[in-house]
Design an enzyme around this catalytic site. Structure first.
Site, PDB file in Angstrom:
ATOM      1  N   ASP A 126       0.814  -1.210   0.000  1.00  0.00           N
ATOM      2  CA  ASP A 126       0.000   0.000   0.000  1.00  0.00           C
ATOM      3  C   ASP A 126       0.850   1.264   0.000  1.00  0.00           C
ATOM      4  O   ASP A 126       0.471   2.272  -0.603  1.00  0.00           O
ATOM      5  CB  ASP A 126      -0.932  -0.003   1.213  1.00  0.00           C
ATOM      6  CG  ASP A 126      -2.065  -1.010   1.079  1.00  0.00           C
ATOM      7  OD1 ASP A 126      -2.369  -1.419  -0.058  1.00  0.00           O
ATOM      8  OD2 ASP A 126      -2.642  -1.394   2.109  1.00  0.00           O
TER       9      ASP A 126
ATOM     10  N   GLU B 293      -4.670  10.395   3.964  1.00  0.00           N
ATOM     11  CA  GLU B 293      -4.900  11.363   5.020  1.00  0.00           C
ATOM     12  C   GLU B 293      -3.851  12.465   5.015  1.00  0.00           C
ATOM     13  O   GLU B 293      -2.771  12.317   4.438  1.00  0.00           O
ATOM     14  CB  GLU B 293      -4.894  10.688   6.401  1.00  0.00           C
ATOM     15  CG  GLU B 293      -3.533  10.320   6.951  1.00  0.00           C
ATOM     16  CD  GLU B 293      -2.964   9.015   6.465  1.00  0.00           C
ATOM     17  OE1 GLU B 293      -1.804   9.033   6.008  1.00  0.00           O
ATOM     18  OE2 GLU B 293      -3.650   7.989   6.529  1.00  0.00           O
TER      19      GLU B 293
ATOM     20  N   ARG C  75      -6.081  21.228  22.021  1.00  0.00           N
ATOM     21  CA  ARG C  75      -4.771  21.114  22.654  1.00  0.00           C
ATOM     22  C   ARG C  75      -4.417  19.639  22.733  1.00  0.00           C
ATOM     23  O   ARG C  75      -5.213  18.839  23.215  1.00  0.00           O
ATOM     24  CB  ARG C  75      -4.771  21.737  24.054  1.00  0.00           C
ATOM     25  CG  ARG C  75      -4.873  23.253  24.050  1.00  0.00           C
ATOM     26  CD  ARG C  75      -5.014  23.809  25.461  1.00  0.00           C
ATOM     27  NE  ARG C  75      -4.941  25.261  25.456  1.00  0.00           N
ATOM     28  CZ  ARG C  75      -5.971  26.060  25.217  1.00  0.00           C
ATOM     29  NH1 ARG C  75      -7.170  25.529  24.941  1.00  0.00           N
ATOM     30  NH2 ARG C  75      -5.825  27.372  25.244  1.00  0.00           N
TER      31      ARG C  75
ATOM     32  N   ASN D 192      -5.573   6.595  10.828  1.00  0.00           N
ATOM     33  CA  ASN D 192      -6.806   6.885  11.555  1.00  0.00           C
ATOM     34  C   ASN D 192      -7.261   5.703  12.409  1.00  0.00           C
ATOM     35  O   ASN D 192      -7.620   5.873  13.579  1.00  0.00           O
ATOM     36  CB  ASN D 192      -7.893   7.269  10.555  1.00  0.00           C
ATOM     37  CG  ASN D 192      -9.274   7.291  11.159  1.00  0.00           C
ATOM     38  OD1 ASN D 192      -9.650   8.211  11.867  1.00  0.00           O
ATOM     39  ND2 ASN D 192     -10.055   6.254  10.878  1.00  0.00           N
TER      40      ASN D 192
END
EC number: 2.7.1.23
Length: 265
Positions: free
Chosen positions: A51, A123, A149, A165
């Site tokens: 990938d 991403e 934060r 993710n």
């Protein structure tokens, strides 16, 4: 589609891979394909590897939407983007020679860093480059949603939801849903500071804006798929789902969810 006859092979150079690709090129020519030496001449771009190599192939060939990308795994098993195995050449030839090729489309995201534009297939991530809490004002369209934060954020496509993710407990999203997912990295939540504290999903017509609070942490690490973008004094990052998609060959026995099951279960 019989007009797709020009094929370009993208792979990382090594003695083993050179030999494997030499055989693939010979096989392609025997079946009426023309092997080209620049991706601009190709209407099929074959990525040989995993990938990570596929992500590089798409990026290095400029996310073309006028060709087919084909992922070919080297190590004996398929991946999320690599639908074929290098040892199963009959399946590759049959699929690419078909009169009616079924196409799968994967969405991209558009990323703008202080006016400089990029695209990503998986991403974009933004993280602190020093051991200090990273502070960003988060806007959804024109709404100031929160002041974040923590260590950083990931914004992923549906197909990218299975990558970085997922490793930070983001959801896997069906690629038929046009959206982006925003996932926090080690957010700071206490009696003084508060973030949403969970991933959230934005529809295709939304824009996410991250405004960096300039407090000494203005030299972040920005990841564009599997490449790092290095820049100083970043002030603003904008992310939205692109209207552009890449195309791959769709196999009847290899749906997105079959790939997810094969990879993770």
């Amino acid at each position: 589609m019989t007009d797709r006859r020009n094929i370009y092979f993208f792979y990382k150079k090594s003695e083993e891979t050179d030999e494997q690709c030499k055989k693939l090129k010979q096989l392609a020519e025997e079946h009426g394909f023309r092997v080209v030496h620049h991706h601009n001449e190709a209407n099929i771009i074959a990525s040989i590897g995993g990938d990570g190599t596929f992500l590089q192939a798409v990026r290095k060939t400029n996310f073309r939407d006028d060709c087919l990308y084909v992922g070919v795994a080297k190590k004996g098993k398929a991946h999320l983007y690599a639908d074929f195995n290098i040892y199963d050449t009959d399946k590759m030839i049959e699929a690419t020679n078909s009169e009616q090729i079924e196409v799968r489309k994967y969405p991209l995201i558009d990323v703008t860093v202080d006016g400089t534009s990029f695209q990503c297939l998986n991403e974009v991530s933004i993280r602190s480059s020093i051991i200090k809490t990273f502070v960003m004002d988060v806007y959804i369209d024109d709404l100031h949603f929160e002041t974040f934060r923590g260590d950083g954020m990931i914004v992923s496509t549906p197909t990218g939801s299975t990558a970085y993710n997922k490793s930070v407990d983001g959801a896997i999203v069906d690629p038929l849903i046009p959206c982006i997912q925003v996932t926090e990295l080690a957010s700071l939540n206490n009696n003084t500071y508060r973030t949403l504290g969970s991933p959230f999903i934005l529809s295709a017509d939304r824009k996410l804006t991250l405004k960096i609070v300039q407090d000494g942490n203005d030299y972040p690490i920005i990841g564009l798929d599997n490449e790092a973008f290095s820049t100083m004094n970043v002030k603003e990052v904008e992310v939205s789902l692109s209207g552009k998609m890449i195309k791959t060959i769709k196999l009847k026995d290899n749906s997105f969810w079959e790939k997810v099951r094969r990879t993770f279960l």
